[in-house]
Design a protein around this motif. Structure first.
Motif, PDB file in Angstrom:
ATOM      1  N   GLU A  10       0.837  -1.205   0.000  1.00 46.31           N
ATOM      2  CA  GLU A  10       0.000   0.000   0.000  1.00 46.31           C
ATOM      3  C   GLU A  10       0.869   1.252   0.000  1.00 46.31           C
ATOM      4  OE1 GLU A  10      -2.282   3.425   1.122  1.00 46.31           O
ATOM      5  OE2 GLU A  10      -0.556   2.639   2.213  1.00 46.31           O
ATOM      6  N   LYS A  11       1.891   1.276   0.834  1.00 47.85           N
ATOM      7  CA  LYS A  11       2.765   2.453   0.936  1.00 47.85           C
ATOM      8  C   LYS A  11       3.476   2.716  -0.388  1.00 47.85           C
ATOM      9  CE  LYS A  11       6.678   4.368   3.428  1.00 47.85           C
ATOM     10  NZ  LYS A  11       7.741   4.131   4.382  1.00 47.85           N
ATOM     11  N   GLU A  12       3.970   1.683  -1.032  1.00 45.61           N
ATOM     12  CA  GLU A  12       4.675   1.857  -2.307  1.00 45.61           C
ATOM     13  C   GLU A  12       3.730   2.371  -3.394  1.00 45.61           C
ATOM     14  OE1 GLU A  12       7.983   1.812  -2.904  1.00 45.61           O
ATOM     15  OE2 GLU A  12       8.008   1.624  -0.720  1.00 45.61           O
ATOM     16  N   LEU A  13       2.517   1.834  -3.450  1.00 44.40           N
ATOM     17  CA  LEU A  13       1.554   2.334  -4.440  1.00 44.40           C
ATOM     18  C   LEU A  13       1.178   3.785  -4.138  1.00 44.40           C
ATOM     19  CD1 LEU A  13      -0.773  -0.741  -5.066  1.00 44.40           C
ATOM     20  CD2 LEU A  13       1.267  -0.039  -6.318  1.00 44.40           C
TER      21      LEU A  13
ATOM     22  N   GLY B 204       0.682   8.746  -5.673  1.00 42.38           N
ATOM     23  CA  GLY B 204       0.277   9.948  -4.958  1.00 42.38           C
ATOM     24  C   GLY B 204      -1.125   9.891  -4.384  1.00 42.38           C
ATOM     25  N   VAL B 205      -1.736   8.712  -4.360  1.00 40.28           N
ATOM     26  CA  VAL B 205      -3.080   8.523  -3.799  1.00 40.28           C
ATOM     27  C   VAL B 205      -3.104   7.209  -3.020  1.00 40.28           C
ATOM     28  CG1 VAL B 205      -4.264   9.801  -5.641  1.00 40.28           C
ATOM     29  CG2 VAL B 205      -3.907   7.336  -5.885  1.00 40.28           C
ATOM     30  N   HIS B 206      -3.980   7.146  -2.032  1.00 42.53           N
ATOM     31  CA  HIS B 206      -4.174   5.871  -1.343  1.00 42.53           C
ATOM     32  C   HIS B 206      -4.989   4.963  -2.247  1.00 42.53           C
ATOM     33  CE1 HIS B 206      -2.486   6.795   2.556  1.00 42.53           C
ATOM     34  NE2 HIS B 206      -3.102   7.967   2.517  1.00 42.53           N
ATOM     35  N   PRO B 207      -4.516   3.752  -2.497  1.00 42.43           N
ATOM     36  CA  PRO B 207      -5.287   2.844  -3.341  1.00 42.43           C
ATOM     37  C   PRO B 207      -6.602   2.437  -2.672  1.00 42.43           C
ATOM     38  CG  PRO B 207      -3.172   1.855  -2.717  1.00 42.43           C
ATOM     39  CD  PRO B 207      -3.259   3.182  -2.057  1.00 42.43           C
ATOM     40  N   LEU B 208      -7.570   2.112  -3.508  1.00 45.24           N
ATOM     41  CA  LEU B 208      -8.789   1.468  -3.022  1.00 45.24           C
ATOM     42  C   LEU B 208      -8.396   0.109  -2.451  1.00 45.24           C
ATOM     43  CD1 LEU B 208     -11.154   1.980  -6.069  1.00 45.24           C
ATOM     44  CD2 LEU B 208     -11.774   2.546  -3.730  1.00 45.24           C
ATOM     45  N   ILE B 209      -9.114  -0.331  -1.444  1.00 44.56           N
ATOM     46  CA  ILE B 209      -8.956  -1.697  -0.948  1.00 44.56           C
ATOM     47  C   ILE B 209     -10.257  -2.434  -1.235  1.00 44.56           C
ATOM     48  CG2 ILE B 209      -8.576  -3.191   1.038  1.00 44.56           C
ATOM     49  CD1 ILE B 209      -6.101  -1.550   0.504  1.00 44.56           C
ATOM     50  N   TYR B 210     -10.178  -3.454  -2.091  1.00 46.62           N
ATOM     51  CA  TYR B 210     -11.316  -4.325  -2.360  1.00 46.62           C
ATOM     52  C   TYR B 210     -11.199  -5.511  -1.410  1.00 46.62           C
ATOM     53  CZ  TYR B 210     -14.290  -7.805  -4.498  1.00 46.62           C
ATOM     54  OH  TYR B 210     -15.250  -8.760  -4.690  1.00 46.62           O
ATOM     55  N   THR B 211     -12.262  -5.755  -0.641  1.00 46.89           N
ATOM     56  CA  THR B 211     -12.206  -6.846   0.330  1.00 46.89           C
ATOM     57  C   THR B 211     -13.616  -7.254   0.735  1.00 46.89           C
ATOM     58  OG1 THR B 211     -11.032  -7.566   2.333  1.00 46.89           O
ATOM     59  CG2 THR B 211     -12.021  -5.362   2.400  1.00 46.89           C
ATOM     60  N   ASN B 212     -13.706  -8.168   1.684  1.00 42.62           N
ATOM     61  CA  ASN B 212     -14.985  -8.589   2.245  1.00 42.62           C
ATOM     62  C   ASN B 212     -14.951  -8.377   3.753  1.00 42.62           C
ATOM     63  OD1 ASN B 212     -13.625 -10.883   3.397  1.00 42.62           O
ATOM     64  ND2 ASN B 212     -13.738 -11.842   1.391  1.00 42.62           N
TER      65      ASN B 212
ATOM     66  N   TYR C  38      -5.304  -1.457  10.378  1.00 45.86           N
ATOM     67  CA  TYR C  38      -3.991  -1.303   9.769  1.00 45.86           C
ATOM     68  C   TYR C  38      -3.947  -0.324   8.598  1.00 45.86           C
ATOM     69  CZ  TYR C  38      -3.675  -5.564  12.475  1.00 45.86           C
ATOM     70  OH  TYR C  38      -3.745  -6.479  13.494  1.00 45.86           O
ATOM     71  N   LEU C  39      -5.019  -0.150   7.889  1.00 44.42           N
ATOM     72  CA  LEU C  39      -5.050   0.745   6.724  1.00 44.42           C
ATOM     73  C   LEU C  39      -6.294   1.643   6.796  1.00 44.42           C
ATOM     74  CD1 LEU C  39      -3.990  -1.821   3.983  1.00 44.42           C
ATOM     75  CD2 LEU C  39      -2.583   0.020   4.912  1.00 44.42           C
ATOM     76  N   PRO C  40      -6.318   2.561   7.766  1.00 45.68           N
ATOM     77  CA  PRO C  40      -7.532   3.361   7.989  1.00 45.68           C
ATOM     78  C   PRO C  40      -7.776   4.461   6.962  1.00 45.68           C
ATOM     79  CG  PRO C  40      -5.779   4.093   9.440  1.00 45.68           C
ATOM     80  CD  PRO C  40      -5.251   2.868   8.723  1.00 45.68           C
ATOM     81  N   ASP C  41      -6.785   4.798   6.137  1.00 47.41           N
ATOM     82  CA  ASP C  41      -6.927   5.929   5.213  1.00 47.41           C
ATOM     83  C   ASP C  41      -7.384   5.543   3.816  1.00 47.41           C
ATOM     84  OD1 ASP C  41      -6.058   7.754   7.187  1.00 47.41           O
ATOM     85  OD2 ASP C  41      -3.968   7.233   6.748  1.00 47.41           O
ATOM     86  N   ASN C  42      -7.521   4.264   3.567  1.00 51.86           N
ATOM     87  CA  ASN C  42      -7.871   3.820   2.220  1.00 51.86           C
ATOM     88  C   ASN C  42      -9.380   3.736   2.037  1.00 51.86           C
ATOM     89  OD1 ASN C  42      -5.196   2.535   3.083  1.00 51.86           O
ATOM     90  ND2 ASN C  42      -5.133   2.450   0.867  1.00 51.86           N
TER      91      ASN C  42
ATOM     92  N   VAL D 228     -16.807   3.051   0.175  1.00 52.73           N
ATOM     93  CA  VAL D 228     -17.336   3.914  -0.874  1.00 52.73           C
ATOM     94  C   VAL D 228     -18.047   3.117  -1.966  1.00 52.73           C
ATOM     95  CG1 VAL D 228     -15.740   5.827  -0.471  1.00 52.73           C
ATOM     96  CG2 VAL D 228     -15.096   4.004  -2.054  1.00 52.73           C
ATOM     97  N   ILE D 229     -17.635   1.862  -2.155  1.00 52.26           N
ATOM     98  CA  ILE D 229     -18.283   1.008  -3.148  1.00 52.26           C
ATOM     99  C   ILE D 229     -18.702  -0.286  -2.468  1.00 52.26           C
ATOM    100  CG2 ILE D 229     -18.030  -0.230  -5.332  1.00 52.26           C
ATOM    101  CD1 ILE D 229     -15.815   1.756  -6.087  1.00 52.26           C
ATOM    102  N   TRP D 230     -19.915  -0.710  -2.774  1.00 50.35           N
ATOM    103  CA  TRP D 230     -20.448  -1.957  -2.239  1.00 50.35           C
ATOM    104  C   TRP D 230     -20.743  -2.894  -3.401  1.00 50.35           C
ATOM    105  CZ3 TRP D 230     -26.268  -2.202  -0.849  1.00 50.35           C
ATOM    106  CH2 TRP D 230     -26.629  -3.500  -0.508  1.00 50.35           C
ATOM    107  N   GLN D 231     -20.060  -4.010  -3.438  1.00 49.50           N
ATOM    108  CA  GLN D 231     -20.350  -5.046  -4.435  1.00 49.50           C
ATOM    109  C   GLN D 231     -21.419  -5.948  -3.821  1.00 49.50           C
ATOM    110  OE1 GLN D 231     -17.719  -8.571  -5.655  1.00 49.50           O
ATOM    111  NE2 GLN D 231     -17.294  -6.970  -7.163  1.00 49.50           N
ATOM    112  N   PHE D 232     -22.609  -5.940  -4.410  1.00 47.61           N
ATOM    113  CA  PHE D 232     -23.742  -6.630  -3.803  1.00 47.61           C
ATOM    114  C   PHE D 232     -24.194  -7.870  -4.559  1.00 47.61           C
ATOM    115  CE2 PHE D 232     -25.385  -3.286  -6.528  1.00 47.61           C
ATOM    116  CZ  PHE D 232     -26.371  -3.919  -7.264  1.00 47.61           C
ATOM    117  N   SER D 233     -23.618  -8.126  -5.745  1.00 49.04           N
ATOM    118  CA  SER D 233     -24.035  -9.300  -6.512  1.00 49.04           C
ATOM    119  C   SER D 233     -22.925  -9.729  -7.468  1.00 49.04           C
ATOM    120  CB  SER D 233     -25.299  -8.971  -7.320  1.00 49.04           C
ATOM    121  OG  SER D 233     -25.649 -10.064  -8.162  1.00 49.04           O
TER     122      SER D 233
END
Length: 160
Positions: A75-78, A83-91, A102-106, A125-130
């Motif tokens: 995350e830090k390298e990206l 110059g932006v915090h990457p999105l984190i896609y997860t569940n 651990y990654l509160p700013d993303n 910010v994004i919800w994958q619902f299906s």
């Protein structure tokens, strides 16, 4: 090919990296930077953090600590490169185990097929619902997502 065609169709596109647990975060960052398309007006780069046959669940201990450590390096390298915090896609499970403390700013892109993400995940910010979307011209089921805010706010998820 898909990137080019999607952009030509006027869609917002982006690149993501499937994070491999316990592997060197710096090497994963360099691979992403070398092999991805991240251009102005594209979605922020994203890191996909989820369990898989390659990514077994670790709730604590040395393995868990290494997963978090290398994810933070990635995350830090990206962040430094783009110059932006990457999105984190997860569940929900991976959020609790590897992201929340651990990654509160993303900004978060949460996959939850049971319901809207909890308010405890303030930065979603994004919800994958299906996983069963059907759009004319597609060859298989598509993931369906909901953006939490207004269209004007959506611009904050785009590269400068």
């Amino acid at each position: 090919k898909n990137y080019k065609l999607a952009k030509e169709s006027g869609l917002k596109v982006g690149s993501y990296h499937f994070y491999t647990f316990k592997l060197d975060g710096m090497k994963q960052a360099k691979s992403f930077i070398r092999n991805s398309n991240v251009k102005s007006e594209d979605l922020l780069p994203a890191i996909d953090v989820e369990h898989s046959p390659y990514n077994r669940m670790y709730r604590n201990g040395k393995e868990h600590a290494k997963i978090v450590k290398e994810l933070k390096v990635l995350e830090k390298e990206l962040h430094n490169y783009y110059g932006v915090h990457p999105l984190i896609y997860t569940n929900k499970d991976c959020y609790k185990l590897y992201i929340k403390d651990y990654l509160p700013d993303n900004p978060l892109w949460i996959c939850d097929l049971e319901g809207e993400p909890a308010d405890k995940m303030e930065n979603w910010v994004i919800w994958q619902f299906s996983h069963k979307g059907d759009i004319s011209g597609s060859f298989s089921d598509l993931d369906l997502n909901y953006y939490r805010y207004s269209f004007n706010e959506f611009n904050k998820l785009l590269m400068p």
